[in-house]
Design a protein around this motif. Structure first.
Motif, PDB file in Angstrom:
ATOM      1  N   MET A 156      47.261  21.278  22.518  1.00 23.72           N
ATOM      2  CA  MET A 156      48.445  20.957  23.309  1.00 23.72           C
ATOM      3  C   MET A 156      47.966  20.547  24.694  1.00 23.72           C
ATOM      4  N   TYR A 172      46.444  20.173  31.890  1.00 23.17           N
ATOM      5  CA  TYR A 172      45.828  21.337  31.268  1.00 23.17           C
ATOM      6  C   TYR A 172      45.847  21.118  29.761  1.00 23.17           C
ATOM      7  N   GLN A 201      45.631  23.400  25.872  1.00 21.23           N
ATOM      8  CA  GLN A 201      45.663  24.706  25.215  1.00 21.23           C
ATOM      9  C   GLN A 201      45.350  24.503  23.741  1.00 21.23           C
ATOM     10  N   PHE A 250      55.426  23.280  34.686  1.00 22.21           N
ATOM     11  CA  PHE A 250      54.823  22.652  33.529  1.00 22.21           C
ATOM     12  C   PHE A 250      55.846  21.914  32.673  1.00 22.21           C
ATOM     13  N   GLY A 251      55.393  20.839  32.008  1.00 23.65           N
ATOM     14  CA  GLY A 251      56.179  20.205  30.976  1.00 23.65           C
ATOM     15  C   GLY A 251      56.036  20.962  29.660  1.00 23.65           C
ATOM     16  N   ASP A 252      56.722  20.471  28.633  1.00 22.21           N
ATOM     17  CA  ASP A 252      56.678  21.128  27.325  1.00 22.21           C
ATOM     18  C   ASP A 252      55.488  20.707  26.480  1.00 22.21           C
ATOM     19  N   GLY A 285      56.001  26.291  21.037  1.00 21.17           N
ATOM     20  CA  GLY A 285      56.290  24.870  21.139  1.00 21.17           C
ATOM     21  C   GLY A 285      56.732  24.401  22.509  1.00 21.17           C
ATOM     22  N   GLU A 286      56.645  25.273  23.492  1.00 19.86           N
ATOM     23  CA  GLU A 286      57.071  24.900  24.839  1.00 19.86           C
ATOM     24  C   GLU A 286      55.945  25.134  25.838  1.00 19.86           C
ATOM     25  N   GLY A 287      56.161  24.618  27.046  1.00 16.12           N
ATOM     26  CA  GLY A 287      55.184  24.838  28.091  1.00 16.12           C
ATOM     27  C   GLY A 287      55.428  26.150  28.816  1.00 16.12           C
ATOM     28  N   PRO A 288      54.453  26.587  29.620  1.00 18.49           N
ATOM     29  CA  PRO A 288      54.632  27.820  30.398  1.00 18.49           C
ATOM     30  C   PRO A 288      55.779  27.670  31.395  1.00 18.49           C
ATOM     31  N   PHE A 310      49.249  19.868  28.515  1.00 16.28           N
ATOM     32  CA  PHE A 310      50.363  20.113  29.430  1.00 16.28           C
ATOM     33  C   PHE A 310      50.124  19.403  30.754  1.00 16.28           C
TER      34      PHE A 310
END
Lengths: 112, 112
Positions: free
Chosen positions: B89, B35, B37, B103-105, A40-43, B91
């Motif tokens: 997702m 990006y 995912q 990166f954001g969440d 649920g989070e970004g890298p 990002f």
């Protein structure tokens, strides 16, 4: 486009063990990066490598930029439960605003 | 520590509708990225943006996609007519020249 082969795909290790994962490419990259992604989070950036042969540490993490510029590895020493997550390598070509090419990820599970 | 922030965290949209995903990059960063995912897959590059222009874009970033920096703080991704396969997702990332991307969440986009 560029492709990165990341291995292993998943790992199950005991707490306290060391772990190693790597990425290889048929293309040369100027920068290698390692990110960790929790659900649920970004890298989140772990380590950035900018020169061939560079070996860089961040706490228990160590990563190296391969001499050929086509590979990189990440080692985690003395694993702990919070190391659980997906680890991604990413390569970047030279220049500003250049895209990152991501590996397919290594899912790490740390068993107590 | 400064962060990339994304809103909303989850967007549910009917197929064929337009959707706008919003990002606030880190304030002194000049390079911006989107990006995506797909569930269980690796992170894929969509587009990079610098000086109010697209720098690079991938094959995924077709005519249905557009990006905009409408003011000094926001960076948006618009999908004009969403398709089921746009579910993923998304990002946002940003960086300064020579620095790694942060990166954001993410925004989870669900197309019904």
């Amino acid at each position: 486009g560029q492709q990165l082969n990341q291995s292993p795909q998943s790992m199950f290790i005991q707490e306290g063990e060391d772990v190693s994962m790597n990425c290889t490419s048929s293309s040369i990259f100027n920068t290698w990066l390692w990110y960790k992604q929790d659900p649920g989070e970004g890298p989140v950036l772990l380590i950035a490598l900018y020169k061939a042969g560079e070996l860089t540490s961040n706490g228990r993490l160590t990563a190296q930029f391969g001499i050929t510029r086509k590979d990189s590895f990440l080692n985690i020493s003395a694993s702990i439960p919070s190391d659980v997550g997906i680890y991604f390598c990413a390569g970047q070509l030279e220049g500003s605003a250049r895209q990152l090419t991501f590996g397919s990820g290594t899912q790490l599970t740390v068993l107590p | 520590e400064p962060e990339v922030t994304q809103t909303p965290s989850h967007q549910v949209t009917q197929m064929g509708q337009e959707v706008i995903l919003r990002c606030v990059p880190i304030s002194n960063h000049l390079y911006f990225y989107w990006y995506r995912q797909i569930l269980g897959q690796k992170v894929e590059f969509l587009v990079s943006f610098y000086n109010n222009e697209i720098s690079e874009k991938s094959e995924i970033f077709d005519d249905q996609f557009s990006v905009e920096r409408p003011d000094g703080s926001n960076f948006t991704l618009k999908i004009r007519s969403t398709k089921l396969e746009d579910s993923a997702m998304y990002f946002c990332a940003s960086n300064r020249l020579g620095q790694p991307q942060h990166f954001g969440d993410g925004t989870r986009l669900s197309i019904l």
